[in-house]
Design a protein around this motif. Structure first.
Motif, PDB file in Angstrom:
ATOM      1  N   TRP A  82      12.463 -14.217 -22.219  1.00 24.51           N
ATOM      2  CA  TRP A  82      12.350 -13.406 -20.997  1.00 24.51           C
ATOM      3  C   TRP A  82      13.745 -12.962 -20.578  1.00 24.51           C
ATOM      4  O   TRP A  82      14.705 -13.724 -20.691  1.00 24.51           O
ATOM      5  CB  TRP A  82      11.683 -14.193 -19.877  1.00 24.51           C
ATOM      6  CG  TRP A  82      11.053 -13.281 -18.860  1.00 24.51           C
ATOM      7  CD1 TRP A  82      11.605 -12.845 -17.693  1.00 24.51           C
ATOM      8  CD2 TRP A  82       9.765 -12.667 -18.944  1.00 24.51           C
ATOM      9  NE1 TRP A  82      10.742 -12.000 -17.043  1.00 24.51           N
ATOM     10  CE2 TRP A  82       9.603 -11.866 -17.788  1.00 24.51           C
ATOM     11  CE3 TRP A  82       8.750 -12.699 -19.884  1.00 24.51           C
ATOM     12  CZ2 TRP A  82       8.463 -11.124 -17.546  1.00 24.51           C
ATOM     13  CZ3 TRP A  82       7.601 -11.966 -19.647  1.00 24.51           C
ATOM     14  CH2 TRP A  82       7.460 -11.186 -18.484  1.00 24.51           C
ATOM     15  N   CYS A  99       5.439 -15.520 -16.561  1.00 21.62           N
ATOM     16  CA  CYS A  99       6.007 -15.730 -17.895  1.00 21.62           C
ATOM     17  C   CYS A  99       7.506 -15.991 -17.853  1.00 21.62           C
ATOM     18  O   CYS A  99       8.094 -16.436 -18.850  1.00 21.62           O
ATOM     19  CB  CYS A  99       5.720 -14.521 -18.780  1.00 21.62           C
ATOM     20  SG  CYS A  99       3.970 -14.311 -19.185  1.00 21.62           S
ATOM     21  N   MET A 152       9.406  -9.249 -21.024  1.00 22.40           N
ATOM     22  CA  MET A 152       9.200 -10.216 -22.097  1.00 22.40           C
ATOM     23  C   MET A 152       9.981  -9.790 -23.329  1.00 22.40           C
ATOM     24  O   MET A 152       9.981  -8.615 -23.703  1.00 22.40           O
ATOM     25  CB  MET A 152       7.706 -10.320 -22.433  1.00 22.40           C
ATOM     26  CG  MET A 152       7.374 -11.304 -23.537  1.00 22.40           C
ATOM     27  SD  MET A 152       5.616 -11.327 -23.952  1.00 22.40           S
ATOM     28  CE  MET A 152       4.941 -12.156 -22.494  1.00 22.40           C
ATOM     29  N   SER A 184       7.387 -16.871 -25.290  1.00 21.85           N
ATOM     30  CA  SER A 184       8.294 -15.789 -25.662  1.00 21.85           C
ATOM     31  C   SER A 184       9.610 -15.970 -24.929  1.00 21.85           C
ATOM     32  O   SER A 184       9.766 -16.865 -24.100  1.00 21.85           O
ATOM     33  CB  SER A 184       7.687 -14.436 -25.282  1.00 21.85           C
ATOM     34  OG  SER A 184       7.660 -14.310 -23.863  1.00 21.85           O
TER      35      SER A 184
END
Length: 261
Positions: free
Chosen positions: A254, A223, A149, A252
């Protein structure tokens, strides 16, 4: 007599009122300057069967753009080097005046006699038809950075090193192959013995973007899920492929880091 005058005046006023309510409209209608059959598309190769191609829409009064499979050219005439041997179909999208249209032209590429941009060789290998296979540059729990992340504006920043610590993706031992054997082919395997899932890709060298059509890369889960399947290329060399998205599903960025198999 007076009644007739009053009646005539009343009728006149009514006509004036009705006519004043009618809008004055200067109507203009778009008209086609030709039909689709009248649109002339021309493809010229610098050498017979070569991969340096000029596409031209040669009909006056038509506006639009070329979709040349690797991107879009917002012009009627466009020269480029095509990386894929075989029959290629290119599309002109435009307007006849009153309606939009699409028309295609086929080009047979028998030889890659003009060198490609180095990014193509770095991604698919020198033998473009055989292709090149990429894997993650790390394994679960190795404390290295290869699937993590990131801040939305900084691919190198680390908010959570998922791959190198607790939570690698299920396909961490998988592989993905890029080749130009008749098309821009992408092959995904979630593991060494898993079934191959074939789709296609677009390498946009100018904008440093990689797009997977009908599939996705390793680690495009959790994610790192990326519905658009478009990735910013941070680094593409013979030995390294770094991809990044600023807007993963966890709010977020990646980052992915791959190496050749």
């Amino acid at each position: 007599m007076k009644i007739n005058k009053i009646y005539g005046l009343f009728i006149g006023l009514m006509v004036l009122m009705v006519s004043s309510c009618d809008p004055i409209v200067d109507e203009e209608y778009l008209e086609n300057t030709t039909d689709i059959a009248g649109v002339e598309l021309v493809a010229t190769q610098s050498t017979p069967g070569g991969n340096k191609i000029t596409l031209e829409m040669a009909t006056p009064g038509i506006t639009g753009y070329w979709d040349y499979n690797l991107g879009k050219a917002l012009t009627d005439k466009f020269e480029f080097i095509y990386p894929i041997p075989g029959k290629a179909t290119f599309t002109y999208v435009g307007t006849l005046g009153a309606e939009f249209f699409e028309k295609t032209i086929d080009v047979q590429i028998d030889q890659l006699d003009n060198a490609l941009d180095q990014d193509w060789y770095d991604l698919v290998g020198e033998d473009t038809a055989a292709g090149k296979t990429w894997v993650f540059n790390g394994t679960g729990g190795d404390e290295r950075l290869w699937w993590y992340m990131s801040p939305p504006d900084n691919w190198a920043g680390v908010w959570w090193n998922a791959g190198g610590t607790c939570c690698p993706p299920f396909d961490q031992a998988g592989k993905m192959k890029f080749d130009l054997d008749g098309a821009a082919n992408f092959t995904y395997q979630s593991g060494p013995d898993a079934d191959q899932v074939k789709s296609s890709f677009v390498l946009d060298v100018g904008n440093q973007m990689l797009q997977i059509n009908g599939g996705n890369i390793l680690g495009a889960v959790e994610c790192g899920t990326n519905a658009s399947a478009k990735y910013q290329i941070i680094s593409l060399t013979e030995d390294e492929l770094i991809l990044f998205i600023p807007n993963g599903t966890c709010g977020s960025g990646w980052t992915w880091i791959f190496k050749p198999e």
